[in-house]
Design a protein around this motif. Structure first.
Motif, mmCIF file in Angstrom:
data_model
loop_
_atom_site.group_PDB
_atom_site.id
_atom_site.type_symbol
_atom_site.label_atom_id
_atom_site.label_comp_id
_atom_site.label_asym_id
_atom_site.label_seq_id
_atom_site.Cartn_x
_atom_site.Cartn_y
_atom_site.Cartn_z
ATOM 1 N N PHE A 238 0.822 -1.206 0.000
ATOM 2 C CA PHE A 238 0.000 0.000 0.000
ATOM 3 C C PHE A 238 0.860 1.262 0.000
ATOM 4 O O PHE A 238 0.780 2.080 0.920
ATOM 5 C CB PHE A 238 -0.925 -0.007 1.223
ATOM 6 C CG PHE A 238 -2.080 -0.955 1.119
ATOM 7 C CD1 PHE A 238 -3.357 -0.488 0.905
ATOM 8 C CD2 PHE A 238 -1.889 -2.322 1.233
ATOM 9 C CE1 PHE A 238 -4.438 -1.364 0.810
ATOM 10 C CE2 PHE A 238 -2.942 -3.211 1.143
ATOM 11 C CZ PHE A 238 -4.224 -2.728 0.922
ATOM 12 N N PRO B 13 1.708 5.054 -1.105
ATOM 13 C CA PRO B 13 0.751 6.145 -1.359
ATOM 14 C C PRO B 13 0.361 6.294 -2.823
ATOM 15 O O PRO B 13 -0.813 6.477 -3.141
ATOM 16 C CB PRO B 13 1.496 7.386 -0.861
ATOM 17 C CG PRO B 13 2.473 6.886 0.133
ATOM 18 C CD PRO B 13 2.871 5.520 -0.337
ATOM 19 N N LEU C 247 -1.862 3.272 -3.998
ATOM 20 C CA LEU C 247 -3.176 3.376 -3.357
ATOM 21 C C LEU C 247 -3.991 4.489 -4.002
ATOM 22 O O LEU C 247 -5.182 4.307 -4.294
ATOM 23 C CB LEU C 247 -3.003 3.634 -1.859
ATOM 24 C CG LEU C 247 -4.289 3.778 -1.043
ATOM 25 C CD1 LEU C 247 -5.137 2.507 -1.122
ATOM 26 C CD2 LEU C 247 -3.968 4.104 0.416
ATOM 27 N N ARG C 248 -3.354 5.634 -4.240
ATOM 28 C CA ARG C 248 -4.057 6.737 -4.887
ATOM 29 C C ARG C 248 -4.544 6.337 -6.270
ATOM 30 O O ARG C 248 -5.684 6.618 -6.655
ATOM 31 C CB ARG C 248 -3.133 7.959 -4.986
ATOM 32 C CG ARG C 248 -3.795 9.154 -5.677
ATOM 33 C CD ARG C 248 -2.792 10.219 -6.023
ATOM 34 N NE ARG C 248 -1.754 9.738 -6.911
ATOM 35 C CZ ARG C 248 -1.917 9.548 -8.214
ATOM 36 N NH1 ARG C 248 -3.089 9.767 -8.789
ATOM 37 N NH2 ARG C 248 -0.918 9.117 -8.953
ATOM 38 N N LEU D 147 -7.532 3.816 -5.936
ATOM 39 C CA LEU D 147 -8.727 4.522 -5.447
ATOM 40 C C LEU D 147 -9.276 5.461 -6.515
ATOM 41 O O LEU D 147 -10.499 5.610 -6.658
ATOM 42 C CB LEU D 147 -8.395 5.296 -4.172
ATOM 43 C CG LEU D 147 -8.157 4.458 -2.914
ATOM 44 C CD1 LEU D 147 -7.700 5.357 -1.763
ATOM 45 C CD2 LEU D 147 -9.434 3.708 -2.509
ATOM 46 N N ILE E 45 -10.465 10.354 -1.754
ATOM 47 C CA ILE E 45 -9.273 9.510 -1.938
ATOM 48 C C ILE E 45 -8.204 9.865 -0.907
ATOM 49 O O ILE E 45 -7.603 8.985 -0.278
ATOM 50 C CB ILE E 45 -8.717 9.671 -3.373
ATOM 51 C CG1 ILE E 45 -9.707 9.105 -4.388
ATOM 52 C CG2 ILE E 45 -7.356 8.991 -3.511
ATOM 53 C CD1 ILE E 45 -9.350 9.430 -5.833
ATOM 54 N N SER F 292 -6.913 7.382 2.174
ATOM 55 C CA SER F 292 -5.483 7.064 2.256
ATOM 56 C C SER F 292 -4.929 7.361 3.646
ATOM 57 O O SER F 292 -4.224 6.537 4.242
ATOM 58 C CB SER F 292 -4.699 7.858 1.203
ATOM 59 O OG SER F 292 -5.143 7.545 -0.097
ATOM 60 N N TYR G 223 1.461 8.331 6.106
ATOM 61 C CA TYR G 223 1.666 8.852 4.754
ATOM 62 C C TYR G 223 2.045 10.329 4.764
ATOM 63 O O TYR G 223 2.723 10.802 3.848
ATOM 64 C CB TYR G 223 0.400 8.672 3.909
ATOM 65 C CG TYR G 223 0.158 7.259 3.434
ATOM 66 C CD1 TYR G 223 1.193 6.339 3.339
ATOM 67 C CD2 TYR G 223 -1.118 6.837 3.054
ATOM 68 C CE1 TYR G 223 0.965 5.041 2.897
ATOM 69 C CE2 TYR G 223 -1.351 5.545 2.612
ATOM 70 C CZ TYR G 223 -0.303 4.649 2.537
ATOM 71 O OH TYR G 223 -0.536 3.380 2.089
ATOM 72 N N PHE H 243 4.149 10.606 -1.044
ATOM 73 C CA PHE H 243 2.743 10.936 -0.840
ATOM 74 C C PHE H 243 2.458 12.366 -1.287
ATOM 75 O O PHE H 243 1.488 12.627 -2.008
ATOM 76 C CB PHE H 243 2.389 10.762 0.641
ATOM 77 C CG PHE H 243 1.036 11.300 1.037
ATOM 78 C CD1 PHE H 243 -0.103 10.532 0.870
ATOM 79 C CD2 PHE H 243 0.900 12.583 1.568
ATOM 80 C CE1 PHE H 243 -1.347 11.026 1.233
ATOM 81 C CE2 PHE H 243 -0.340 13.080 1.934
ATOM 82 C CZ PHE H 243 -1.463 12.297 1.767
#
Length: 697
Positions: free
Chosen positions: A231, A233, A236-237, A240, A264, A268, A275, A281
């Motif tokens: 995961f 950043p 994940l971004r 999402l 989002i 996160s 993050y 991030f």
């Protein structure tokens, strides 16, 4: 559905969401956390979470109730091969070894390893003496991950583009990517997720899958992929982003892109509050937000024009982050991205996915990688548009963002006069060092060696570079990553101070721990002149001279004085000796009536000669000779010099047992500073006095 759509269209909802998220994040960040382990533990059982091998060095992240970072050195090639065959992620092992706490940075503004690990919930390191496998992995997650890892072992870049693991790319090539401002292409990000989702969606549509089912199938694949690669950043971004934007499109919620972005961001941070301490991030989210806000400006029928606008906006938004963390920007990266982004996104990344499952394409894949590397290495030699800025107060980086918003509005509305504000800020920031009134001497913590920086607003002198052997311990093991003091400590320190060139590199003598990083320095930073000590050149000095001749850098030896800082720096030459240590350049400097004496590795014999030939006494600051060895710093010499402060440059737990107790006793009338305990030691001369700043580990 209508009621839900009405709620989702309310801007107030998103203000509430982000406010709650920020509050929860701040509270989580402020809660003190302690490890369940302590340094008395010598044996534990844990599961292997990550694994990498570099030369004879094994590095594992292991977890029981808490994560630990493990280091183990293989004793033979056979042991290394056996590890590769028998151990996989998810296996449980029993470890014997010593636990230790990570160290803070020992030079201001440089990478803080302890803080970095803390934000990954790692509080202890373990130096393992023995590893024994208890049981094999039976977890489906690790089974899948091991399959992907095994498939990607064919090339370092498959690991990079499929798993986000850059550890096997050579340090030289990776440095070129960073210098060119394109290293973001080698972290799995929204761009990679967009490409992957597009490939999956196109395939599903070709086999007549409905749009809604395409979304659900692609979403499941992306979620599985997110779990497999971790995961981070940016990943994940990206996932999402696909999930929520596609959902918004399929069900006609008409939620504004900015509001989706807020959701989002909130998800996160609620998943991992740490993050906020991750540079990636901030790059990922701030650049994404800026591209959403400026989407109408960026949109163009001309692909290259649209890409250029995207590159400009991304570059502008990244300026404060780059300046705060890396002290430089590369304007060329705006144009480099016009080649690298399409090359990676259209050719390299899709080919990575194909080659993963069709191995016979590997030669073609390697050819595309060769092109990528060679172009990057070639372009990294052009440093013309790489501009260095000093680290300044954090509030100024906030001001930067205000000015960037004004700048972007000026671009969009074509009110170009607004561009002047950001330009002026950059100009003032750039020339800031030239107005510095203080004179600074910094004894840099380079481990068991010497490196001393002297600088004012306009001139810079570096005495020695330090130099340590690579971390690889065995003759049979080749390390892919050679640690460089200059690249990891000296150059970032110079840049953080706004220093763009070294006017004089003075080498006290030809020992590796004093000049071993000389070639790295002149190859990676601008050096005007080099000064050697007296006596014959040894092999190490001759190797450096070859590079100096190639680069047309002037060099000198056996100087008696040097005009610098509107003053004189004196070389205390006595005679030529039959050993490198006594041939050390011993330097005397008087600034604002404060006396400095830098002894290099000069021994007691040379100390006697200095006492006979020079009338120097009552020194304010003494850089102690030979790292506190008892071959230097005789009682007679120290009694006459009578230093107010004694500074010893040495490595922690060094094999020479420096500093010697007898030397510490001899220096006991002075205030003693040591780089192994105090980190880098900064003496800042400010009218009407001085201050001493340390950076303890």
């Amino acid at each position: 559905m209508l009621k839900l759509r009405t709620i989702l269209l309310s801007n107030k909802l998103y203000y509430i969401i982000i406010s709650i998220t920020l509050l929860v994040t701040i509270v989580n960040a402020l809660i003190p956390r302690k490890s369940i382990y302590n340094e008395n533990i010598t044996k534990l059982k844990a599961q292997i979470i990550t694994s990498s091998i570099d030369g004879d060095k094994l590095k594992l992240t292991i977890k029981n109730k808490e994560k630990l970072l493990l280091t183990y050195y293989f004793k033979s090639q056979t042991e290394k091969d056996n590890y590769r065959k028998k151990y996989q992620l998810g296996d449980y092992i029993e470890v014997e070894g010593e636990l230790s706490s990570p160290k803070n940075n020992t030079t201001n503004y440089l990478f803080n390893y302890k803080s970095y690990l803390k934000h990954k919930n790692i509080y202890y390191l373990i130096n393992a003496s023995n590893i024994k496998k208890i049981s094999s992995n039976k977890n489906l997650y690790y089974i899948l991950k091991n399959i992907v890892i095994n498939l990607s072992e064919k090339s370092p870049y498959l690991k990079t583009f499929i798993l986000g693991d850059k550890s096997n790319i050579s340090s030289k090539v990776m440095s070129s990517y960073q210098e060119n401002g394109i290293s973001h292409l080698f972290a799995i990000s929204g761009m990679h997720i967009t490409l992957l989702s597009s490939i999956i969606t196109k395939f599903l549509k070709k086999i007549k899958v409905s749009e809604t089912n395409c979304y659900y199938i692609t979403s499941i694949i992306l979620i599985v992929y997110l779990i497999l690669v971790g995961f981070s950043p940016s990943i994940l971004r990206g996932v999402l982003f696909y999930l929520l934007f596609s959902l918004n499109k399929i069900y006609y919620f008409y939620v504004k892109p900015v509001n989706i972005f807020i959701v989002i961001l909130s998800i996160s941070l609620l998943i991992n509050y740490n993050y906020i301490f991750d540079v990636g991030f901030w790059y990922s989210f701030l650049i994404s937000l800026s591209l959403i806000v400026t989407s109408k400006y960026i949109t163009s029928n001309n692909y290259l024009l649209g890409l250029l606008k995207t590159s400009i906006i991304s570059f502008l938004v990244s300026i404060p982050i780059s300046l705060y963390n890396f002290y430089q920007i590369n304007i060329s990266s705006i144009f480099y991205n016009l080649f690298f982004i399409p090359y990676v996104s259209i050719i390299v990344f899709p080919l990575s996915l194909i080659t993963l499952f069709i191995p016979f394409l590997l030669p073609i894949y390697e050819l595309t990688i060769k092109v990528l590397e060679e172009v990057s290495l070639f372009l990294s030699n052009n440093r013309l548009l790489i501009i260095t800025f000093p680290r300044i107060n954090f509030i100024f980086y906030i001001i930067y963002y205000v000015l960037i918003i004004i700048f972007i509005k000026g671009l969009i509305t074509k009110n170009y006069y607004k561009l002047i504000f950001l330009s002026l800020m950059l100009l003032v920031h750039y020339i800031y060092p030239y107005f510095q009134r203080d004179f600074v001497i910094k004894v840099i913590d380079v481990g068991q060696g010497d490196s001393i920086l002297l600088y004012s607003g306009r001139e810079t002198v570096l005495i020695d570079t330090g130099g340590i052997v690579t971390h690889t311990k065995s003759a049979w093991a080749k390390s892919n990553k050679e640690y460089s003091i200059v690249k990891n400590t000296t150059i970032p320190l110079l840049k953080s101070s706004g220093i763009r060139k070294v006017d004089y590199l003075i080498l006290s003598h030809g020992d590796y721990d004093h000049m071993g990083e000389g070639i790295n320095l002149v190859n990676n930073f601008k050096v005007e002149k080099v000064i050697f000590n007296c006596g014959e050149f040894n092999d190490l000095e001759k190797e450096l001279i070859k590079v100096l001749d190639k680069k047309k850098i002037s060099y000198y030896k056996e100087l008696s004085e040097l005009s610098v800082f509107n003053n004189k720096l004196y070389f205390l030459n006595t005679s030529i000796y039959n050993n490198e240590n006594d041939n050390s350049n011993v330097l005397y400097f008087n600034y604002n009536n404060y006396q400095f004496l830098f002894m290099g590795d000069a021994s007691i014999e040379k100390e006697k000669d200095i006492l006979n030939e020079y009338s120097i006494e009552d020194i304010d600051f003494l850089k102690v000779g030979h790292h506190g060895s008892d071959t230097s710093s005789s009682k007679e010499f120290i009694d006459i010099m009578n230093p107010k402060y004694s500074i010893i440059s040495l490595g922690e737990n060094n094999r020479y047992n420096h500093p010697k107790k007898s030397v510490l006793n001899t220096l006991s009338n002075s205030k003693i500073y040591r780089t192994d305990k105090d980190g880098s030691i900064e003496i800042r001369l400010i009218k009407p006095g001085y201050e001493i700043i340390t950076c303890s580990p």
